[in-house]
Structure formats: C-alpha cells, structure tokens
Design a protein around this motif. Structure first.
Motif, PDB file in Angstrom:
ATOM      1  N   ARG A 281     -38.278  33.505  -0.140  1.00 46.95           N
ATOM      2  CA  ARG A 281     -38.506  32.225  -0.796  1.00 46.95           C
ATOM      3  C   ARG A 281     -37.614  31.183  -0.143  1.00 46.95           C
ATOM      4  O   ARG A 281     -36.725  31.513   0.643  1.00 46.95           O
ATOM      5  CB  ARG A 281     -38.248  32.367  -2.296  1.00 46.95           C
ATOM      6  N   PRO A 282     -37.819  29.902  -0.427  1.00 50.02           N
ATOM      7  CA  PRO A 282     -37.039  28.859   0.238  1.00 50.02           C
ATOM      8  C   PRO A 282     -35.538  29.088   0.115  1.00 50.02           C
ATOM      9  O   PRO A 282     -35.022  29.429  -0.947  1.00 50.02           O
ATOM     10  CB  PRO A 282     -37.477  27.584  -0.489  1.00 50.02           C
ATOM     11  N   GLY A 283     -34.860  28.905   1.233  1.00 54.72           N
ATOM     12  CA  GLY A 283     -33.419  29.121   1.286  1.00 54.72           C
ATOM     13  C   GLY A 283     -32.966  29.188   2.730  1.00 54.72           C
ATOM     14  O   GLY A 283     -33.748  28.936   3.659  1.00 54.72           O
ATOM     15  N   ILE A 284     -31.719  29.558   2.957  1.00 55.24           N
ATOM     16  CA  ILE A 284     -31.192  29.539   4.320  1.00 55.24           C
ATOM     17  C   ILE A 284     -31.911  30.531   5.221  1.00 55.24           C
ATOM     18  O   ILE A 284     -32.118  30.261   6.409  1.00 55.24           O
ATOM     19  CB  ILE A 284     -29.667  29.815   4.329  1.00 55.24           C
ATOM     20  N   PHE A 285     -32.320  31.669   4.680  1.00 55.20           N
ATOM     21  CA  PHE A 285     -33.003  32.654   5.514  1.00 55.20           C
ATOM     22  C   PHE A 285     -34.395  32.164   5.910  1.00 55.20           C
ATOM     23  O   PHE A 285     -34.799  32.292   7.068  1.00 55.20           O
ATOM     24  CB  PHE A 285     -33.107  33.990   4.792  1.00 55.20           C
TER      25      PHE A 285
ATOM     26  N   LYS B 222     -34.054  29.467   8.633  1.00 55.65           N
ATOM     27  CA  LYS B 222     -33.740  30.026   9.957  1.00 55.65           C
ATOM     28  C   LYS B 222     -34.953  30.767  10.521  1.00 55.65           C
ATOM     29  O   LYS B 222     -35.272  30.652  11.709  1.00 55.65           O
ATOM     30  CB  LYS B 222     -32.562  30.988   9.849  1.00 55.65           C
ATOM     31  N   ARG B 223     -35.616  31.532   9.669  1.00 54.26           N
ATOM     32  CA  ARG B 223     -36.756  32.318  10.139  1.00 54.26           C
ATOM     33  C   ARG B 223     -37.867  31.426  10.675  1.00 54.26           C
ATOM     34  O   ARG B 223     -38.518  31.756  11.677  1.00 54.26           O
ATOM     35  CB  ARG B 223     -37.296  33.209   9.019  1.00 54.26           C
ATOM     36  N   GLN B 224     -38.086  30.300  10.015  1.00 53.80           N
ATOM     37  CA  GLN B 224     -39.184  29.435  10.432  1.00 53.80           C
ATOM     38  C   GLN B 224     -39.011  28.963  11.869  1.00 53.80           C
ATOM     39  O   GLN B 224     -39.986  28.830  12.616  1.00 53.80           O
ATOM     40  CB  GLN B 224     -39.295  28.223   9.492  1.00 53.80           C
ATOM     41  N   LEU B 225     -37.770  28.727  12.285  1.00 56.14           N
ATOM     42  CA  LEU B 225     -37.517  28.323  13.663  1.00 56.14           C
ATOM     43  C   LEU B 225     -38.004  29.396  14.636  1.00 56.14           C
ATOM     44  O   LEU B 225     -38.596  29.095  15.674  1.00 56.14           O
ATOM     45  CB  LEU B 225     -36.025  28.065  13.860  1.00 56.14           C
ATOM     46  N   MET B 226     -37.757  30.656  14.296  1.00 55.53           N
ATOM     47  CA  MET B 226     -38.175  31.743  15.173  1.00 55.53           C
ATOM     48  C   MET B 226     -39.677  31.995  15.079  1.00 55.53           C
ATOM     49  O   MET B 226     -40.326  32.309  16.089  1.00 55.53           O
ATOM     50  CB  MET B 226     -37.406  33.024  14.856  1.00 55.53           C
TER      51      MET B 226
ATOM     52  N   ASN C 266     -29.384  44.759  -3.222  1.00 60.31           N
ATOM     53  CA  ASN C 266     -28.246  44.786  -2.292  1.00 60.31           C
ATOM     54  C   ASN C 266     -27.740  43.400  -1.935  1.00 60.31           C
ATOM     55  O   ASN C 266     -26.544  43.215  -1.692  1.00 60.31           O
ATOM     56  CB  ASN C 266     -28.656  45.500  -0.996  1.00 60.31           C
ATOM     57  N   LEU C 267     -28.663  42.453  -1.867  1.00 58.29           N
ATOM     58  CA  LEU C 267     -28.315  41.100  -1.431  1.00 58.29           C
ATOM     59  C   LEU C 267     -28.874  40.096  -2.425  1.00 58.29           C
ATOM     60  O   LEU C 267     -29.972  40.290  -2.965  1.00 58.29           O
ATOM     61  CB  LEU C 267     -28.881  40.821  -0.041  1.00 58.29           C
ATOM     62  N   TYR C 268     -28.135  39.050  -2.625  1.00 56.51           N
ATOM     63  CA  TYR C 268     -28.596  37.988  -3.514  1.00 56.51           C
ATOM     64  C   TYR C 268     -29.231  36.912  -2.638  1.00 56.51           C
ATOM     65  O   TYR C 268     -28.575  36.029  -2.103  1.00 56.51           O
ATOM     66  CB  TYR C 268     -27.429  37.499  -4.368  1.00 56.51           C
ATOM     67  N   SER C 269     -30.537  37.065  -2.499  1.00 59.48           N
ATOM     68  CA  SER C 269     -31.308  36.262  -1.560  1.00 59.48           C
ATOM     69  C   SER C 269     -32.602  35.837  -2.213  1.00 59.48           C
ATOM     70  O   SER C 269     -33.278  36.661  -2.852  1.00 59.48           O
ATOM     71  CB  SER C 269     -31.611  37.094  -0.300  1.00 59.48           C
TER      72      SER C 269
ATOM     73  N   PHE D 186     -28.101  30.978  -3.299  1.00 62.20           N
ATOM     74  CA  PHE D 186     -26.981  31.724  -2.741  1.00 62.20           C
ATOM     75  C   PHE D 186     -26.996  31.582  -1.204  1.00 62.20           C
ATOM     76  O   PHE D 186     -28.055  31.661  -0.594  1.00 62.20           O
ATOM     77  CB  PHE D 186     -27.146  33.203  -3.126  1.00 62.20           C
ATOM     78  N   PRO D 187     -25.866  31.360  -0.582  1.00 62.34           N
ATOM     79  CA  PRO D 187     -24.495  31.331  -1.102  1.00 62.34           C
ATOM     80  C   PRO D 187     -24.026  29.959  -1.564  1.00 62.34           C
ATOM     81  O   PRO D 187     -22.853  29.814  -1.917  1.00 62.34           O
ATOM     82  CB  PRO D 187     -23.702  31.790   0.116  1.00 62.34           C
TER      83      PRO D 187
END
Length: 946
Positions: A67-71, A74-78, A694-697, A716-717
């Motif tokens: 979902r929308p966030g830092i990951f 970043k992923r969209q660039l790749m 495991n991760l709060y994402s 997060f974060p």
C-alpha cells in the motif's frame, strides 16, 4: 470461505519448495489457462511440497500487496525502469555469442557488454537479474507488460541455445553487390578455407570487400599460417590503426610488410587487395595503392601448404576475431594490375577482365547454412566455424564461450581478466529463468534452466573432489553466488537426481566444516562470494537432512551479525571481511557492498523458516529499512537502476548510484530487492495456525488458506505504530506481532480498542490468540527512542538510531563530527531531546548546525553515518556541572555508565544511579570526592525530559 485458486496457484503449490526460498513468485489468477480446483487439494499439494524442516512459510508476492508508503514509492521507480528498458540491449551479448543478429542493440556497458570490465568476462549476469526483477514485478502487480518482456527474453534465450547447439550458420546481410556474411562482434566466428587455397603460387593477388563494425586492432581479414611463426595476414587495423599486410616464415620479427596510411571507416564497405609478384608487394585500399615494397622475397610458395587458412581469425590466439561483414573474396595466382584492381571497385570480379579468382572465389551468395561455395572451379568449399568449437553439452547457455568454465578447472589462482566467476554468472541466468517460469508458467524457461543444470552436471561430475575444492576456493574466478539455492529449488520441480547431486558438487568443505565447528575463518575472505553460499547450504539441508549444512549456516550468520556489521546492516570493506569485531578500523569509502545486504537478508529469512529466533527479523528490519532502501536513489531513470555498489561510511561520503555505468552485481541485486519489498512482512506457521507479522509496513495480505485478509495501515517509520484490520471472514489463529529489540518501552497492543493483557518483551513476538472476525482491528504502538550504537573496537565512534532508522548527518566535512547527546537526555534514556525537529520533514533533526536525516532517503548529500562522541563535561538536563567527564581506559565515560541504567522510573531513580556510580568512580580513583559531590548535586538540581 477461501476462494478457488487458479492453475497458476496449483503449479505454485506443486513447486512450493522451489518458489519460496528466495521469494515466492506466483501470479495467482493470471495464468492464461486458469482452471479451478478444490481448496483441499491445493492445501494438500502445498503441504506436501513445502520442506518439512520449515516450521514457518512465506507468502507469495501476489498474496501481499504493498500500500502507499516508502516501499511503494521506491518500488515504483524500479517498476518504471523495468517497464521501459530495452531488453534487446541485454540480449545483445547472448545473441552475439550464438552468431545471431543483434538488431543494432547496444549492450549497457560497465560489467555488462563485450567491452565490459575484464574483457566483458561477466557479461550475461545482469540479464539474469533483470529477468528476476521482471518476474517479481509481474507477480507483484499482474501488469502484462512484465510478462510480455519475460516472454521476449525467454524466447530469445531459447533461440540462442538452439543456435549454440548446432554448427554456426551464415548470417546473411546486404553486401556490396548482393549478400554478404556477417560475423557479429562477440560471435567468435570465422571462415575456414581448405588447405589448398593458396595453391603454392609464387605470385598472388588477394582481394576482399570488408565492412568492419568495430575498431579493434589486429583483427584479421585473412590469416593463412601454421602458427605464430609461419603465416601471411591482412588486418584492417594494426597497432597504428591502419591496414597492414605481412608475410613471414620466422615470426613477427622477420615479417615483410605493407602498411596503409589511413584507418578504414566503420560500418562502411571498403575494398582491400594485396598483390605480390617479382619481389614487389602492393597494398590497395579502395582501388588506390597505399603501400609498395620492392624487396619482398617471400610469397605463398615459400610458406608451403598451411594448416590454418582463415577469414576473420588470427593465428595469434590473443588477437580479436574480425567483427563485420565479408563480401566477394578472391585469390588469383598472379599479381593483378592497378587497372584490374581499380575495375574491382565497381563490379563483381566475374564482370571484370580479371575474372573470378582462379585459386579461390567466394561470392557469399548463400543465405543460410554454414558453408560457402567456391566459384573458382577448384571446389574449395569454405566452412563457418567458431574459434572455441561449441558447447560440451546441449544445455549450455551463456553470453560467452564455454572457455571460461574450462579454464577454471585448471586454475590455481584467480585472474578475472581471464576467468571472472563464470558459475556466478551462470547462477544469475539460471535463477532468472527459474523465476520467469514460476511467474509466467513458461515451459521454455524451465527447459532452459533444467538444461543448464544438465550441462553443469556433465562438466562438474567428472572432476575429482580436490579439483572442485580448489576451484571454489579461488577469488574471484571460483565465485558461484547463490547457485546452490537455485539448483535445489529447480530440483524440487524437476525431481532429477542429477540436479540434487549437482548442488552438492558446490560444497566448499573447508568453509562448511569450519563454520559447523563455529570456527571463525572469515577474516580476509571475499564477503559476497560466501554469504549466498550459505542460503544454498540451508536448502541442501532441507533436501538432504544433513545437519552440518544448517549448523554451519547458523554459526556463519553469527560471525557476521553483529561482529562484522555496520549500523545500516551492511558488511564488508572493499568487498572483503576484516577481523571479527573491527568496525571503526575498517571505515572507508568502500564499505557495505550492497549485494552483501541483499544476500544477508535472504539468509536471515531462510534461517527464520527453521528457527523463529527474532534476531533474524531484527536484522532483516535493520538492513531493509536502512541499507537496502538507502541504496536506491530517489530519482527516475530509464537507463540505470540507480543503485549503490559500495556505501562509504567515511565522513562526508556521497553515494554513487551509477558505479561502473550501472551494471555491477549490486545494481542487479538492487533491481531484485526493489521489487520484493513485501516478501517478509508476513509469514505463516506451517500448519496455518499462526500468522507472523514481522514488519510494520503498509500492505494487504490475502491468506487464502484461512479465507481472510489482513490490512496494515501505517506510515511507519514516520508513524510509530500500525493498525491491522481483519477482513473477508472468520478464522482462528495466533497473531504473532514482532516486538523489535529496539522497542524497549511502551510497546502496546489493543484489539477493537481494548488492551491485550501480557507483557511484551523487546526482541520477541507478542501473541494474540483468538477467533478473528471481519472488522476486527488490532492497534500496535511502537514508541521510538533515539539511541547510539558503538563501534565494537572504538566505543567513541558511534552511529545514531531512532527506532529502526539510522540517522545520518548531512555535512560536507570530511572529519568526524564531534557530538554530545547526554545534555538533555530523557529519563527513558532517549537521546532525542538533544536534537531539534525540522518542521515539515518527518524524521529530520538538527544538532550543532547539522541536519540528521534517515539513511533510507536516496539522496546525493554528503553524509556522516558515524560520529565521534564528545561529552567533555558532566551535564544533566542542560545544567552543566563544570566537572570534566572522566573516562576509563576502554573509553567508557562516567556519563556512559550512568545512562547505561536507563530507563529510569523517575528523577529519584536517576539520582540514585548517579550517586552509586559516582561513589564507585571515586573509590576507583577515577574522580575526586569534591567533583563527585558536584556531579550528584547537579543531578539533583536538573530538570529532565520524560
């Protein structure tokens, strides 16, 4: 009720052991021929296929939506890079190696290309990475463009293998007068003429039309000889870049030659001719005599019958093969006149007074096949060949000849200009193909991957164990990356006994045995040559039950994390490890090779499947949220993935996101990292009785076996917590929420607004067990605290971490910043009150005029990952005692020892800690009694943040 799954999911279930070790790549519901199947059958197939040793299992990439966030950002660039990059550029080196047309595509350069570093000896690796990236992109998004690109690449690689399997065939192109034969640069192809071609003539003319496509010196137009002593050649470019003809019976020093005056133009047809008669030799370029030698005593008769009569190949093995096209090659047993040579410029020889060559005449009229007819009447049919012959096995697939693999078998020390990690490159191609198959069901990809393993087994199974041990111990020629993991994954699909046997042929016994005995021998070893080996060894444990593999991998992990780990989660200096515990002593501009972090994440994940020790996920979070995210530049680029190779930790280092033209191993793994950010957010217990968070994402999990979804809503974060909402249905399971090791105070869980009983412990999982219903909401609160981590070998060299986030100073100074942090520390031990927040920029702070920002931000600012701790005086709550802060011989200061007791329940608890610590230091003679009293009094008078 769980929804029916597609044929794609059935295939994934049947091959779960292969799909899940690195990253599950299913594209559920997207198979072109989807069929529904009973849920029970799917679950049974999955359970049967999963390694029995895995007590938890990952989800497929398409089960977890970012979902929308830092990951996602970043992923969209790749994703955009993968969508737009011309894959024909990556295929160029493969097609060239097989003698196929490359369509004018230009390889990207750097490590990937015919002109890449070390003679292009690593070419092909990047193509494998790109395939894996596309497979993950398709599995994550379902966007057909990625599947189409995979299909293009797999189809081309299939064509390449077919071309390599057979003798080379003519690549017919437009010639000067009709058709011509092109030797694609990188094809290692040449034309072999019969030994009688020169006919023992004492006078001769040789004439050829050539269209060079590369400016390499010493590439032969023709070379007739026995060796590098007796020969006669013509090159388009000598060392000075001009045409040269030479003949000798006694090596280079005795050559009789003719040199041109100007370079031949590239990509244009030029006519070259040489005449020898009556002691005079003449070199013609485009009908003009450019050199004459009236003292030539040698001619073909003096050479005798020669064994090697080649167009495009040299009798000197180090010379390049001619790259370009040939049209109309003629040999006459007389010296043509200047007028006859001139006439050849505008007509075929057959239409001039000279006529066809009477010794040999090749028009290259053919449009297929691998032979060329001789029109001289002598029947001297020529044959197209490769300098290296051909593959030893029909499964061979590479972007260069098999020669690197062959030469490795006799090497005793590394030389990457001759052999640069061929099995490493094979691994990248193999994994890309396997990922392509798992994502798209392309049977061709599986066949190519299986064939590669068949070929490797045919080579390696014949070698003595001592040879294999020597090979795998060589840096860097013997590097083989994660090939063991991928072979075992493939074996889970093919079931071929030879494939499992092949995986064991990569055992590096010295390393396995030492690590199994918990003997640290890593000092001096190349880091990324060895990290991915252990992920493969864990998979071998899964397949064989041999415990030494798993024991060695666990112990190895502990030799790297934390003894050789930097604050961002990375490891290595200039690609190598130094002694255990040396951190400050290794800070440089070449720390933390990005591949190392990528592969340590994979190993940590794999070990967690066997042993749910939270330390593995603590490391995963650290390296993912810091080095991996920070290694990707926050900028779009159609040509480069923009990923770091090294991350320098020296003061003022500026990250380089395009090292070596952007095609190193780290750009490759960086592409993969950026398209699988969600692969470890959730795991499930093997019996589906528990879900690990495991991760709060920000993400949404579709847990088909339970018929529920789990949606995480968080920033997060930038947000210190997360909300998980259950949807879809009702299911009983344990929700295991990770309590990070840094979450030392305030971790709280509520369900539907009510607090959950129990005491969360940092560095563990907090379990909430119930029958969940759609709409249930779990709120997790994870307060951050600013803390320092000290270099193991120098406690005064420190790095800042706020929760999981490494904060780095942005300052152009190349000296370590001197920072004090206790001045306004909170009773909790939080150092954050000493910093000033930057308005409008979450996670940005200032201290002493320097801005501190998250390492994960992919900028080109000069950064300070480490600073020098400086607490010259004892200060509490901004109140300065005026007393110098004393230190022990190991560098530990009085304030360090006081604040090591945090968190404090209140001011009184802090003052008690100050008093006891001061008394100990006074008794030890480290602090005067008067100064000690001043320190205690200051602590009593000061005001503190919570």
């Amino acid at each position: 009720m769980a929804s029916p799954l597609s044929r794609r999911s059935l295939l994934r279930a049947a091959a779960l052991a292969a799909a899940t070790p690195a990253v599950s790549l299913a594209a559920t519901g997207r198979a072109s021929a989807a069929v529904e199947a009973p849920q029970a059958a799917v679950t049974a197939a999955a359970a049967a296929a999963a390694p029995a040793a895995w007590t938890v299992q990952p989800f497929a990439l398409d089960d977890v939506a970012l979902r929308p966030g830092i990951f996602a950002t970043k992923r969209q660039l790749m994703l955009d890079h993968g969508r737009g990059y011309d894959v024909n550029r990556l295929l160029q080196v493969f097609r060239a190696n097989a003698g196929l047309a490359t369509g004018g595509a230009v390889a990207p350069g750097g490590w990937e290309g015919l002109d890449g570093e070390a003679n292009g000896n690593l070419r092909g690796h990047y193509t494998g990475h790109f395939l894996s990236m596309l497979a993950q992109a398709y599995a994550s998004t379902g966007d057909q463009v990625y599947a189409d690109r995979i299909g293009t690449m797999v189809g081309a690689l299939n064509d390449v293998r077919e071309a390599l399997r057979r003798d080379p065939r003519m690549l017919s192109v437009t010639g000067k007068f009709g058709t011509a034969q092109e030797n694609v640069r990188g094809s290692y192809q040449y034309v072999d003429l019969p030994s009688a071609v020169l006919g023992g003539a004492s006078a001769i003319t040789l004439s050829a039309w050539v269209k060079p496509t590369h400016n390499a010196n010493w590439a032969r137009v023709f070379d007739f000889g026995n060796n590098n002593t007796r020969y006669m050649y013509l090159v388009g470019r000598n060392a000075s870049g001009v045409p040269r003809f030479a003949v000798t019976t006694n090596g280079p020093g005795a050559e009789q030659g003719l040199n041109g005056t100007a370079a031949l133009p590239l990509n244009q047809w030029s006519h070259l001719a040489v005449t020898i008669g009556a002691g005079t030799g003449t070199l013609y370029v485009n009908g003009t005599a450019v050199a004459t030698n009236t003292s030539m005593s040698l001619n073909p008769a003096a050479l005798g019958t020669l064994a090697n009569n080649w167009l495009g190949r040299s009798n000197f093995s180090g010379d390049p093969v001619f790259a370009g096209a040939f049209d109309e090659f003629n040999v006459w047993s007389r010296a043509l006149t200047a007028a006859e040579i001139t006439a050849l410029q505008s007509n075929r020889a057959s239409a001039t007074s000279a006529g066809r060559g009477n010794l040999a005449s090749y028009d290259f009229f053919e449009t297929a096949g691998g032979t060329f007819a001789d029109a001289s009447g002598r029947g001297l049919t020529a044959t197209l060949r490769r300098t290296w012959g051909g593959p030893s096995h029909p499964g061979f697939l590479a972007a260069y000849p098999e020669t690197q693999f062959i030469e490795l078998e006799s090497m005793t020390s590394g030389d990457y200009t001759k052999v640069w990690a061929p099995y490493y490159t094979a691994h990248k191609i193999l994994k890309g193909l396997l990922d392509a198959h798992l994502a798209t069901d392309d049977a061709r990809a599986l066949d190519l991957a299986s064939g590669m393993c068949d070929w490797m087994y045919s080579r390696l199974s014949k070698l003595p164990d001592a040879t294999l041990q020597r090979m795998w111990g060589i840096f860097s020629s013997g590097e083989f990356g994660g090939i063991v993991e991928t072979i075992v994954d493939l074996h889970a699909i093919t079931g071929k006994a030879e494939h499992l046997a092949l995986a064991k042929l990569f055992d590096l016994d010295r390393l396995i045995d030492a690590c199994a005995a918990n003997t640290d021998i890593l000092d001096g070893l190349h880091a990324n040559q060895h990290i991915p080996i252990f992920t493969g060894y864990v998979r071998l444990y899964d397949a064989t039950g041999e415990s030494r593999y798993l024991t060695a991998a666990k112990n190895f992990w502990g030799m790297v994390v934390p003894p050789r780990m930097y604050g961002i989660g990375g490891t290595s200096t200039a690609e190598f490890w130094k002694a255990r515990g040396v951190i400050a002593g290794t800070i440089s501009d070449t720390n933390a090779e990005t591949c190392c972090a990528h592969n340590l994440l994979k190993l940590s994940r794999m070990l967690f499947f066997h042993d749910q020790d939270p330390k593995y996920m603590d490391y995963y979070e650290r390296a993912l949220y810091n080095q991996v995210l920070g290694s990707k530049q926050d900028k779009a680029d159609a040509e480069k993935p923009l990923v770091t190779y090294f991350i320098g930790l020296k003061p003022g280092h500026v990250r380089d996101y395009t090292p070596k033209q952007g095609t190193t191993c780290c750009e490759g793994t960086g592409m993969e990292s950026s398209t699988k950010y969600q692969d470890s957010v959730y795991f499930k217990k093997a019996d589906n009785s528990a879900l690990y968070v495991n991760l709060y994402s920000p993400s949404t999990l579709t847990w088909s076996e339970k018929g529920v979804t789990v949606t995480q809503t968080t920033d997060f974060p930038r947000e210190q917590g997360s909300t998980l909402t259950i949807g879809g249905g009702s299911a009983a399971f344990e929700l295991k929420l990770r309590v990070p090791s840094w979450a030392t105070g305030g971790f709280k869980v509520t369900v539907n607004g009510s607090a959950v009983s129990g005491t969360p412990t940092a560095g563990s999982y907090f379990t909430v067990s119930r029958t969940w219903r759609s709409g249930d909401t779990v709120r997790v609160t994870l307060p951050f605290r600013l803390r320092v981590e000290k270099a193991l070998d120098d406690p005064s060299l420190q790095t800042l971490l706020y929760g999981p986030i490494n904060l780095v100073g942005r300052n152009s100074s190349t000296d370590y910043l001197q920072l004090g942090l206790y001045r306004n520390a909170g009773l909790s031990g939080d150092l954050l009150p000493s910093l000033t927040p930057v308005t409008g920029k979450p996670l940005h702070y200032t201290l002493n005029g320097t801005e501190f920002a998250p390492f994960l931000e992919g900028t080109e600012d000069p950064t300070h990952a480490y600073f020098r701790r400086s607490e010259p005086r004892v200060v509490f709550g901004t109140t300065d005692s005026g007393v110098a802060n004393p230190a022990k011989s190991d560098g530990t200061t009085l304030l360090d020892e006081i604040w090591a007791g945090a968190p404090f329940a209140g001011k009184g608890a802090l003052v008690t800690r100050v008093r006891s610590t001061v008394n100990a230091w006074v008794t030890a003679g480290l602090l005067s009694q008067a100064n000690g009293a001043t320190v205690v009094r200051t602590a009593e008078q000061a005001t503190y943040a919570p």
